[in-house]
Enzyme design. Structure first.
Site, PDB file in Angstrom:
ATOM      1  N   TYR A 234      65.702  42.438 -26.268  1.00 36.53           N
ATOM      2  CA  TYR A 234      66.250  43.798 -26.383  1.00 36.53           C
ATOM      3  C   TYR A 234      67.412  43.821 -27.370  1.00 36.53           C
ATOM      4  CZ  TYR A 234      68.155  48.338 -24.915  1.00 36.53           C
ATOM      5  OH  TYR A 234      68.619  49.633 -24.888  1.00 36.53           O
TER       6      TYR A 234
ATOM      7  N   ASN B 102      54.385  57.027 -25.255  1.00 34.49           N
ATOM      8  CA  ASN B 102      53.153  56.403 -24.752  1.00 34.49           C
ATOM      9  C   ASN B 102      53.215  56.185 -23.233  1.00 34.49           C
ATOM     10  OD1 ASN B 102      54.956  54.283 -24.588  1.00 34.49           O
ATOM     11  ND2 ASN B 102      53.629  52.778 -25.591  1.00 34.49           N
TER      12      ASN B 102
ATOM     13  N   GLY C 258      61.248  59.806 -21.581  1.00 32.71           N
ATOM     14  CA  GLY C 258      62.218  58.951 -20.913  1.00 32.71           C
ATOM     15  C   GLY C 258      63.438  59.720 -20.433  1.00 32.71           C
TER      16      GLY C 258
ATOM     17  N   TYR D  46      66.962  51.267 -45.246  1.00 31.05           N
ATOM     18  CA  TYR D  46      66.303  52.500 -45.690  1.00 31.05           C
ATOM     19  C   TYR D  46      67.322  53.497 -46.235  1.00 31.05           C
ATOM     20  CZ  TYR D  46      61.324  52.073 -44.700  1.00 31.05           C
ATOM     21  OH  TYR D  46      60.004  51.736 -44.768  1.00 31.05           O
TER      22      TYR D  46
ATOM     23  N   LYS E 114      58.482  44.912 -30.534  1.00 28.99           N
ATOM     24  CA  LYS E 114      57.641  45.670 -31.465  1.00 28.99           C
ATOM     25  C   LYS E 114      58.140  47.101 -31.653  1.00 28.99           C
ATOM     26  CE  LYS E 114      53.081  45.133 -31.233  1.00 28.99           C
ATOM     27  NZ  LYS E 114      51.734  44.945 -30.631  1.00 28.99           N
TER      28      LYS E 114
ATOM     29  N   THR F 180      57.142  53.371 -20.159  1.00 26.43           N
ATOM     30  CA  THR F 180      58.261  53.435 -19.204  1.00 26.43           C
ATOM     31  C   THR F 180      58.688  54.873 -18.941  1.00 26.43           C
ATOM     32  OG1 THR F 180      59.926  53.166 -20.951  1.00 26.43           O
ATOM     33  CG2 THR F 180      59.162  51.161 -19.855  1.00 26.43           C
TER      34      THR F 180
ATOM     35  N   GLY G   6      59.691  55.193 -42.173  1.00 28.97           N
ATOM     36  CA  GLY G   6      58.713  55.556 -43.195  1.00 28.97           C
ATOM     37  C   GLY G   6      58.346  57.025 -43.123  1.00 28.97           C
TER      38      GLY G   6
END
Length: 326
Positions: A147, A34, A12, A161, A93, A37, A104
């Site tokens: 968003y 991926n 990006g 976390y 997502k 965009t 994680g």
């Protein structure tokens, strides 16, 4: 031995500039995107380098990166209204599942992680300028909510976390940024205005043009992110340029810059479009010793040269079509 960093959303606009910066600083860079965009052209110049590797992967799915990692920069997300209005579920997502997966991985690798949040967490602000202590004014069920709330959740799970698992986390709240490698068709004011000028179209201002934005040149933003990652500060930090301008005045600046013989036209303001946007960067100054160095005139000139040198085919290129997301 050189440090190793994973950058998600690496193809990006911002991700690709971060890849360049960390290669320059001597890091081993693992890029992940991926390309929903992003554009592989933004990072293809790095492919011959032994310090660079690329994974075509959706971070909303389980992430596996072999070997050690010292740092993670989580920048995977649609970031323009055209994108997140077309792929709202994917946007949610990547902000939730994608962030969870990255956190994680950071826990597993004992890596420090910086997540890219946004000034959109402030919504249509009732406080001006926006400080990090302001909680925002966001419509969770409006068109922009996918968003805004993805980013707000992202901040919440990052802090969870940090406090529960002891993961070293950093949160950057990014304000409007511009520069080379932006997409002309991404729907934001600056590329939209320059694209219209290049095509000889009238510049479209929404509302009466009195709404304000604060534009930060990409090199300045990358410097702020670099300093924040290497700092000891875990709470959110605004990174942006506090020099505010109305969109009407900004459109006139673009007309002057491009010399286009077109006019400004006005259309109704989109739902929940923020009326004001200006960062309070006191924390960035005090904690990071950072403030923007590039004036708007200089930054706009560099950005316009980049867009002008694209092929005319790029000037007329339509936004990507996306398939429906599950």
């Amino acid at each position: 031995m050189s440090k190793r960093i994973l950058i998600t959303g690496a193809a990006g606009f911002l991700g690709s500039h971060l890849c360049d910066r960390f290669i320059k600083e001597g890091y081993q860079v693992v890029a992940m995107d991926n390309l929903i965009t992003g554009d592989i052209k933004n990072i293809e110049h790095l492919f011959p380098l032994k310090e660079f590797e690329y994974y075509h992967h959706d971070v909303s799915k389980f992430i596996h990166v072999p070997g050690n990692l010292d740092y993670i920069l989580h920048f995977a997300s649609p970031a323009s209204p055209i994108d997140y209005l077309k792929i709202p579920i994917q946007t949610l997502k990547v902000g939730s599942l994608g962030t969870h997966n990255c956190l994680g991985l950071a826990k597993d690798k004992k890596a420090r992680i910086l997540v890219a949040s946004t000034s959109e967490v402030y919504g249509d602000p009732a406080v001006h300028p926006q400080t990090e202590e302001y909680w925002g004014n966001v419509n969770p069920v409006g068109p922009r909510g996918v968003y805004d709330e993805a980013k707000r959740f992202q901040e919440a799970i990052t802090m969870a976390y940090h406090t529960y698992h002891g993961v070293e986390t950093r949160i950057v709240r990014i304000f409007n940024t511009y520069g080379p490698r932006m997409r002309l068709n991404d729907g934001r004011a600056l590329p939209a205005f320059i694209g219209q000028a290049l095509r000889g179209e009238d510049l479209t201002v929404f509302g009466d043009g009195s709404q304000t934005r604060s534009f930060c040149y990409v090199d300045d933003l990358i410097e702020g992110i670099y300093r924040l990652l290497l700092s000891d500060y875990a709470m959110p930090v605004n990174i942006g340029n506090p020099h505010e301008i109305s969109l009407k005045d900004f459109a006139e600046e673009i007309l002057k810059l491009t010399g286009a013989s077109v006019k400004i036209t006005y259309k109704p303001l989109p739902v929940d479009d923020p009326k004001q946007r200006q960062p309070d960067i006191t924390k960035a100054k005090n904690i990071l010793g950072w403030e923007p160095k590039t004036g708007r005139a200089e930054g706009l000139k560099k950005t316009y040269e980049y867009f002008k040198n694209l092929s005319s085919e790029e000037w007329y290129k339509l936004p990507k079509e996306f398939t429906k997301q599950k």
